[in-house]
Design a protein around this motif. Sequence first.
Motif, PDB file in Angstrom:
ATOM      1  N   ASN A 110      -3.393  48.309  66.690  1.00 52.16           N
ATOM      2  CA  ASN A 110      -2.210  48.706  67.521  1.00 52.16           C
ATOM      3  C   ASN A 110      -1.769  48.402  68.621  1.00 52.16           C
ATOM      4  O   ASN A 110      -0.656  48.858  69.326  1.00 52.16           O
ATOM      5  N   SER A 113      -0.540  44.935  70.050  1.00 52.97           N
ATOM      6  CA  SER A 113       0.701  44.621  68.873  1.00 52.97           C
ATOM      7  C   SER A 113       1.449  45.594  70.272  1.00 52.97           C
ATOM      8  O   SER A 113       3.303  43.972  70.095  1.00 52.97           O
ATOM      9  N   ASP A 114       1.905  46.597  70.059  1.00 46.74           N
ATOM     10  CA  ASP A 114       2.653  47.474  70.743  1.00 46.74           C
ATOM     11  C   ASP A 114       2.773  47.077  72.201  1.00 46.74           C
ATOM     12  O   ASP A 114       3.774  47.465  72.623  1.00 46.74           O
ATOM     13  N   TYR A 165      -3.915  46.025  57.458  1.00 48.90           N
ATOM     14  CA  TYR A 165      -2.550  46.456  58.209  1.00 48.90           C
ATOM     15  C   TYR A 165      -2.046  45.397  59.658  1.00 48.90           C
ATOM     16  O   TYR A 165      -1.453  45.224  59.885  1.00 48.90           O
ATOM     17  N   LEU A 169       0.857  42.808  60.495  1.00 48.90           N
ATOM     18  CA  LEU A 169       1.355  42.837  61.776  1.00 48.90           C
ATOM     19  C   LEU A 169       1.851  41.678  62.452  1.00 48.90           C
ATOM     20  O   LEU A 169       2.669  41.448  63.425  1.00 48.90           O
ATOM     21  N   LYS A 172       5.223  40.685  60.880  1.00 48.12           N
ATOM     22  CA  LYS A 172       6.138  41.595  61.317  1.00 48.12           C
ATOM     23  C   LYS A 172       6.197  40.396  62.476  1.00 48.12           C
ATOM     24  O   LYS A 172       7.666  39.901  62.920  1.00 48.12           O
ATOM     25  N   ASN A 173       5.426  40.314  63.332  1.00 44.83           N
ATOM     26  CA  ASN A 173       5.376  39.126  64.897  1.00 44.83           C
ATOM     27  C   ASN A 173       5.975  38.061  63.931  1.00 44.83           C
ATOM     28  O   ASN A 173       5.675  36.690  65.036  1.00 44.83           O
TER      29      ASN A 173
END
Length: 284
Positions: A110, A113-114, A165, A169, A172-173
């Motif tokens: 996270n 990614s964040d 998970y 990600l 998603k990217n």
Amino acid sequence: MLIFLLKLALTNYKVRTYIYGAIINYLMIFDRDAYQYASQDGESSSVDDNSIFLQAIYENNDTINRNYTGLMKIICSDSSDGHNITAMMGLSLLNKIIQLADGHQQKWLNGISDNGYIKCIINSIAKTDNQLLEECFVSGISNEKIIYIFETKISLLITIANDSYGAKLLLKNQLLDVLSSCSIFDLRSRFDGYSENNGGGINMNRLLLANKYYQIFFPILKLVITLLNAIGTDNSQVKSQVAQFVYCHAETFSHLLRSKPFDLSMLEETRLVTSLLSKLAPYD
């Protein structure tokens, strides 16, 4: 070492690079697979040995995660913007931390990614495409560093993709969109017949170029296979994106399937390609 690393902050790239290497080598001692292999290869480990080993892993993770904020900032900054060697060592350390982050893996995923670091790494692959093409296969400059850094980035992405998970990600990217647009993978047909030159012997120049290509293409195939395995071949979204990746490089995949393997590298290439395509076989 962690305290010294955090105190150095943004002051000395060279020293930080050495510290990254020292921490990586230390953490490799606590690689579970290596420890289990050593235990099986030699005498059986005692309960006390296992307890000490597991306690050390717990303490290492605790120390790393207590310094999570500072480490995340400095390692990801170096991985994204550091000098070649510093970036490579930062990526390798981040890779090792995620591999060993029992119970904290999602926290690190996270975090990267964040803060945009996964997106930054993926975008850098797109930017590296033309550089790889020019410096390794066109101009004859033979820049090995760019290949090593590329391999280090893909190794980190494979570690992220091992977890469902993390794999989501990456989707998603837009990882697969970037890989679909890369032109470097379409060079494969140039290296056919590298086993022979005009005199009937080995064409060493073409063989060298083929090996460079394999250094780039094999990790990509392993990454895509890992994504499919982590998310599941029954997931239509990932299968659709992987199918698009294959379609965008259809000439390369078609060429590989028609080629006759005559050395171990080509056999490995065939194995990876057929493994990937077999997972798409039921997909229409």
